[in-house]
Write a protein that holds these residues in place. Sequence first.
Motif, mmCIF file in Angstrom:
data_model
loop_
_atom_site.group_PDB
_atom_site.id
_atom_site.type_symbol
_atom_site.label_atom_id
_atom_site.label_comp_id
_atom_site.label_asym_id
_atom_site.label_seq_id
_atom_site.Cartn_x
_atom_site.Cartn_y
_atom_site.Cartn_z
ATOM 1 N N VAL A 137 0.842 -1.202 0.000
ATOM 2 C CA VAL A 137 0.000 0.000 0.000
ATOM 3 C C VAL A 137 0.876 1.251 0.000
ATOM 4 O O VAL A 137 0.628 2.216 -0.750
ATOM 5 C CB VAL A 137 -0.938 -0.017 1.222
ATOM 6 N N THR A 138 1.942 1.246 0.816
ATOM 7 C CA THR A 138 2.850 2.400 0.862
ATOM 8 C C THR A 138 3.553 2.602 -0.474
ATOM 9 O O THR A 138 3.716 3.733 -0.954
ATOM 10 C CB THR A 138 3.887 2.182 1.978
ATOM 11 N N LEU A 139 3.979 1.496 -1.115
ATOM 12 C CA LEU A 139 4.648 1.594 -2.406
ATOM 13 C C LEU A 139 3.715 2.157 -3.460
ATOM 14 O O LEU A 139 4.108 3.003 -4.283
ATOM 15 C CB LEU A 139 5.158 0.213 -2.818
ATOM 16 N N ASN A 140 2.457 1.707 -3.447
ATOM 17 C CA ASN A 140 1.488 2.228 -4.414
ATOM 18 C C ASN A 140 1.247 3.715 -4.207
ATOM 19 O O ASN A 140 1.144 4.491 -5.175
ATOM 20 C CB ASN A 140 0.168 1.464 -4.304
ATOM 21 N N GLN A 141 1.142 4.105 -2.943
ATOM 22 C CA GLN A 141 0.915 5.512 -2.662
ATOM 23 C C GLN A 141 2.101 6.355 -3.120
ATOM 24 O O GLN A 141 1.937 7.422 -3.741
ATOM 25 C CB GLN A 141 0.670 5.717 -1.164
ATOM 26 N N SER A 142 3.334 5.886 -2.846
ATOM 27 C CA SER A 142 4.523 6.646 -3.262
ATOM 28 C C SER A 142 4.629 6.692 -4.782
ATOM 29 O O SER A 142 5.033 7.712 -5.376
ATOM 30 C CB SER A 142 5.778 6.025 -2.647
ATOM 31 N N THR A 143 4.247 5.594 -5.443
ATOM 32 C CA THR A 143 4.285 5.567 -6.913
ATOM 33 C C THR A 143 3.289 6.557 -7.493
ATOM 34 O O THR A 143 3.590 7.291 -8.451
ATOM 35 C CB THR A 143 3.991 4.144 -7.420
ATOM 36 N N GLN A 144 2.086 6.572 -6.917
ATOM 37 C CA GLN A 144 1.078 7.514 -7.387
ATOM 38 C C GLN A 144 1.517 8.956 -7.142
ATOM 39 O O GLN A 144 1.311 9.838 -7.983
ATOM 40 C CB GLN A 144 -0.256 7.233 -6.687
ATOM 41 N N GLU A 145 2.133 9.190 -6.007
ATOM 42 C CA GLU A 145 2.609 10.545 -5.723
ATOM 43 C C GLU A 145 3.715 10.946 -6.699
ATOM 44 O O GLU A 145 3.775 12.105 -7.155
ATOM 45 C CB GLU A 145 3.122 10.609 -4.280
ATOM 46 N N ALA A 146 4.591 10.008 -7.052
ATOM 47 C CA ALA A 146 5.667 10.311 -8.008
ATOM 48 C C ALA A 146 5.087 10.626 -9.377
ATOM 49 O O ALA A 146 5.537 11.557 -10.074
ATOM 50 C CB ALA A 146 6.633 9.140 -8.074
ATOM 51 N N LEU A 147 4.086 9.830 -9.794
ATOM 52 C CA LEU A 147 3.462 10.092 -11.090
ATOM 53 C C LEU A 147 2.763 11.444 -11.097
ATOM 54 O O LEU A 147 2.824 12.193 -12.084
ATOM 55 C CB LEU A 147 2.469 8.962 -11.408
ATOM 56 N N GLN A 148 2.073 11.737 -10.004
ATOM 57 C CA GLN A 148 1.398 13.031 -9.930
ATOM 58 C C GLN A 148 2.415 14.177 -9.977
ATOM 59 O O GLN A 148 2.182 15.209 -10.609
ATOM 60 C CB GLN A 148 0.563 13.103 -8.638
ATOM 61 N N TRP A 149 3.560 13.991 -9.326
ATOM 62 C CA TRP A 149 4.584 15.042 -9.338
ATOM 63 C C TRP A 149 5.154 15.227 -10.740
ATOM 64 O O TRP A 149 5.382 16.347 -11.197
ATOM 65 C CB TRP A 149 5.696 14.666 -8.363
ATOM 66 N N GLN A 150 5.378 14.084 -11.454
ATOM 67 C CA GLN A 150 5.875 14.182 -12.820
ATOM 68 C C GLN A 150 4.860 14.875 -13.714
ATOM 69 O O GLN A 150 5.210 15.716 -14.552
ATOM 70 C CB GLN A 150 6.198 12.785 -13.358
ATOM 71 N N GLU A 151 3.592 14.519 -13.570
ATOM 72 C CA GLU A 151 2.556 15.152 -14.394
ATOM 73 C C GLU A 151 2.483 16.654 -14.110
ATOM 74 O O GLU A 151 2.342 17.474 -15.034
ATOM 75 C CB GLU A 151 1.205 14.491 -14.117
ATOM 76 N N SER A 152 2.567 16.989 -12.837
ATOM 77 C CA SER A 152 2.491 18.423 -12.507
ATOM 78 C C SER A 152 3.711 19.178 -13.027
ATOM 79 O O SER A 152 3.619 20.322 -13.497
ATOM 80 C CB SER A 152 2.375 18.607 -10.987
ATOM 81 N N SER A 153 4.884 18.531 -13.001
ATOM 82 C CA SER A 153 6.092 19.198 -13.503
ATOM 83 C C SER A 153 6.022 19.352 -15.010
ATOM 84 O O SER A 153 6.449 20.373 -15.579
ATOM 85 C CB SER A 153 7.333 18.403 -13.099
#
Length: 235
Positions: A212-228
């Motif tokens: 669950v933690t890995l999925n959350q961190s992965t989603q946060e990384a993707l969201q950060w890349q999309e926002s950048s």
Amino acid sequence: MMDQGDSCLGSLVPKLLMAPERKESRKESQMPLPIAIKWILLLSWGLSGTLGCPPPCDCQTLETFGLLVDCSNKGLTMVPSLPQNTRQLYLQNNNLTSIPAGTFDHLNYIYKINVTNNPWHCNCSILYLKHWLEDHMWGILHLTKCASPAITANLSLNLLTGNELEGCHQLFLPDQYHVFLWGDLVLIVLTVLSIILLGALLWVVQKTIYCVTLNQSTQEALQWQESSLRHQKSM
């Protein structure tokens, strides 16, 4: 004609008068049957209890249930085969020195026993009687005294300790020790299985939390890349 009618009526009158008396007599003859059946049942119950009386003992059927078995003052050197419905047992004033293990185990209804005034030989063979009295008839334990050997002479069974009966537990009731050993092994196995199951449960919980933690961190990384990327495009 009148004579014939009178004769017919005359023949019917005794029959009509006698009919009720026959019914009453039948009822009277049937009334004692339930009482007779009760007496037969009581007699058969009493006989069944008396037939189970071991020689040379005297038995008496108790009013409620079971037998009073009186084997006192019979010069017995061994306990006779006792009926299962024995409720009172008297073995005092005999020549009993020991009682084989299991002798009283089938007496599920006994509530009174007297084994005093016997020349009990208090070695390892006395342990069955001692333990049985401790479990069922504690009140008579202090009245039952040893006659031999010299170290236990005049000691009551409740005063026997490991000093007088040293080493007897290894010789007495070995099956119980096997039961205890197997019981301990079962407890050990169940404890080990419980620890294994608890460890597996903790591993599953940790694995779930990690995923669950890995999925959350992965989603946060993707969201950060999309926002950048959006920020770069906007510039």
